[in-house]
Design an enzyme around this catalytic site. Structure first.
Site, PDB file in Angstrom:
ATOM      1  N   TYR A   1     -12.060  -1.591  -3.700  1.00 22.87           N
ATOM      2  CA  TYR A   1     -12.603  -1.791  -2.346  1.00 22.87           C
ATOM      3  C   TYR A   1     -14.122  -1.586  -2.288  1.00 22.87           C
ATOM      4  CZ  TYR A   1      -8.105  -2.433   0.035  1.00 22.87           C
ATOM      5  OH  TYR A   1      -6.908  -2.937   0.488  1.00 22.87           O
TER       6      TYR A   1
ATOM      7  N   LYS B   1       0.821  -1.216   0.000  1.00 24.65           N
ATOM      8  CA  LYS B   1       0.000   0.000   0.000  1.00 24.65           C
ATOM      9  C   LYS B   1       0.861   1.275   0.000  1.00 24.65           C
ATOM     10  CE  LYS B   1      -3.897  -2.367   2.260  1.00 24.65           C
ATOM     11  NZ  LYS B   1      -4.922  -2.309   3.344  1.00 24.65           N
TER      12      LYS B   1
ATOM     13  N   ASN C   1      -2.082   0.136   6.839  1.00 19.94           N
ATOM     14  CA  ASN C   1      -1.547  -1.134   7.327  1.00 19.94           C
ATOM     15  C   ASN C   1      -0.673  -1.884   6.322  1.00 19.94           C
ATOM     16  OD1 ASN C   1      -3.583  -1.966   5.686  1.00 19.94           O
ATOM     17  ND2 ASN C   1      -4.839  -2.901   7.272  1.00 19.94           N
TER      18      ASN C   1
ATOM     19  N   GLU D   1      -9.330 -10.251  -7.898  1.00 21.99           N
ATOM     20  CA  GLU D   1      -8.391  -9.144  -7.652  1.00 21.99           C
ATOM     21  C   GLU D   1      -7.164  -9.244  -8.556  1.00 21.99           C
ATOM     22  OE1 GLU D   1      -9.857  -8.732  -3.000  1.00 21.99           O
ATOM     23  OE2 GLU D   1      -7.813  -9.433  -3.408  1.00 21.99           O
TER      24      GLU D   1
ATOM     25  N   HIS E   1      -2.133  -5.476   1.510  1.00 12.08           N
ATOM     26  CA  HIS E   1      -3.437  -6.106   1.316  1.00 12.08           C
ATOM     27  C   HIS E   1      -3.202  -7.587   1.052  1.00 12.08           C
ATOM     28  CE1 HIS E   1      -7.339  -7.170  -0.425  1.00 12.08           C
ATOM     29  NE2 HIS E   1      -6.653  -7.754  -1.396  1.00 12.08           N
TER      30      HIS E   1
HETATM   31  P1  ATP Z   1      -7.120  -5.893   3.233  1.00 13.77           P
HETATM   32  O1  ATP Z   1      -8.431  -6.218   2.552  1.00 13.77           O
HETATM   33  O2  ATP Z   1      -6.543  -4.561   2.801  1.00 13.77           O
HETATM   34  O3  ATP Z   1      -6.132  -7.017   3.126  1.00 13.77           O
HETATM   35  P2  ATP Z   1      -8.174  -6.730   5.736  1.00 13.77           P
HETATM   36  O4  ATP Z   1      -8.796  -7.828   4.955  1.00 13.77           O
HETATM   37  O5  ATP Z   1      -7.260  -7.091   6.855  1.00 13.77           O
HETATM   38  O6  ATP Z   1      -7.375  -5.738   4.788  1.00 13.77           O
HETATM   39  P3  ATP Z   1     -10.687  -5.359   5.653  1.00 13.77           P
HETATM   40  O7  ATP Z   1     -11.726  -5.503   6.693  1.00 13.77           O
HETATM   41  O8  ATP Z   1     -10.870  -6.032   4.328  1.00 13.77           O
HETATM   42  O9  ATP Z   1      -9.291  -5.761   6.304  1.00 13.77           O
HETATM   43  O10 ATP Z   1     -10.495  -3.794   5.416  1.00 13.77           O
HETATM   44  C1  ATP Z   1      -9.887  -3.308   4.225  1.00 13.77           C
HETATM   45  C2  ATP Z   1      -8.984  -2.157   4.563  1.00 13.77           C
HETATM   46  O11 ATP Z   1      -9.769  -1.061   5.014  1.00 13.77           O
HETATM   47  C3  ATP Z   1      -8.019  -2.403   5.725  1.00 13.77           C
HETATM   48  O12 ATP Z   1      -6.854  -3.086   5.353  1.00 13.77           O
HETATM   49  C4  ATP Z   1      -7.696  -1.002   6.142  1.00 13.77           C
HETATM   50  O13 ATP Z   1      -6.746  -0.379   5.258  1.00 13.77           O
HETATM   51  C5  ATP Z   1      -9.040  -0.317   5.992  1.00 13.77           C
HETATM   52  N1  ATP Z   1      -9.794  -0.354   7.243  1.00 13.77           N
HETATM   53  C6  ATP Z   1     -10.410  -1.403   7.810  1.00 13.77           C
HETATM   54  N2  ATP Z   1     -10.995  -1.079   8.975  1.00 13.77           N
HETATM   55  C7  ATP Z   1     -10.752   0.241   9.140  1.00 13.77           C
HETATM   56  C8  ATP Z   1     -11.070   1.187  10.142  1.00 13.77           C
HETATM   57  N3  ATP Z   1     -11.796   0.837  11.216  1.00 13.77           N
HETATM   58  N4  ATP Z   1     -10.635   2.455   9.991  1.00 13.77           N
HETATM   59  C9  ATP Z   1      -9.919   2.822   8.906  1.00 13.77           C
HETATM   60  N5  ATP Z   1      -9.569   1.975   7.914  1.00 13.77           N
HETATM   61  C10 ATP Z   1      -9.970   0.715   8.030  1.00 13.77           C
HETATM   62 MG    MG Z   2      -9.927  -7.506   3.188  1.00 14.59          MG
END
Ligand code: ATP
Ligand code: MG
Length: 138
Positions: free
Chosen positions: A50, A10, A113, A127, A116
């Site tokens: 997303y 990211k 974070n 994806e 992804h």
């Molecule tokens: P990713 O899909 O990016 O691998 P993930 O599967 O661990 O992450 P998801 O629940 O799919 O988590 O959320 C997608 C992304 O949205 C997260 O990686 C983060 O960047 C963002 N995100 C998730 N929760 C929050 C939150 N509470 N506040 C801000 N950003 C968030």
């Molecule tokens: Mg996710």
């Protein structure tokens, strides 16, 4: 079974110069990179990627973050790729990520974070195809 997952390094990790370190951890964990490119998602593409999170309160923030700078997209191959990669990246919130995970080492917050990882074989295929055509997958 050998299968595939999809990842993005990211914008926060790109900005900090963490791309090489993250790719080294991915290789050390036994994943083979079968497609890779660095690109900059506009807000349109980031929003589309997303889209499943469209109704979530953080969607706007997420789209803004994901389009603020370049990302590195890759398709990874390994036995049990999706599940093993989710283990390697660690919890969404780095405060909860285990020692030895990519997010523990490189992520700053739940929003920024670092990486992804696809959450299912079906989403990994969708994806991966979002970024790479067949000729770009090896
Ligand atoms: P990713 O899909 O990016 O691998 P993930 O599967 O661990 O992450 P998801 O629940 O799919 O988590 O959320 C997608 C992304 O949205 C997260 O990686 C983060 O960047 C963002 N995100 C998730 N929760 C929050 C939150 N509470 N506040 C801000 N950003 C968030
Ligand atoms: Mg996710």
């Amino acid at each position: 079974m050998t299968n595939r997952t999809f990842t993005m390094i990211k914008p926060d990790a790109t900005e900090k110069g963490s791309t090489g370190g993250i790719l080294a951890m991915i290789n050390a964990a036994g994943f083979r990179i079968v497609a890779m490119k660095m690109t900059h998602l506009g807000a349109g593409k980031a929003g589309q990627f997303y889209e499943v999170h469209k109704e979530r309160p953080f969607y706007g923030e997420l789209v803004e973050f994901m389009s603020r700078g370049p990302i590195t997209a890759a398709i990874l191959e390994k036995e049990n790729a999706v599940e093993d990669f989710r283990k390697l990246i660690g919890a969404t919130n780095p405060a909860n990520a285990e020692e030895g995970t990519i997010r523990k080492k490189y992520a700053a917050s739940i929003g920024e974070n670092a990486v992804h990882g696809s959450d299912s074989d079906e989403n990994a295929a969708i994806e991966g195809a979002f970024f790479f055509n067949k000729l770009e997958q090896f």
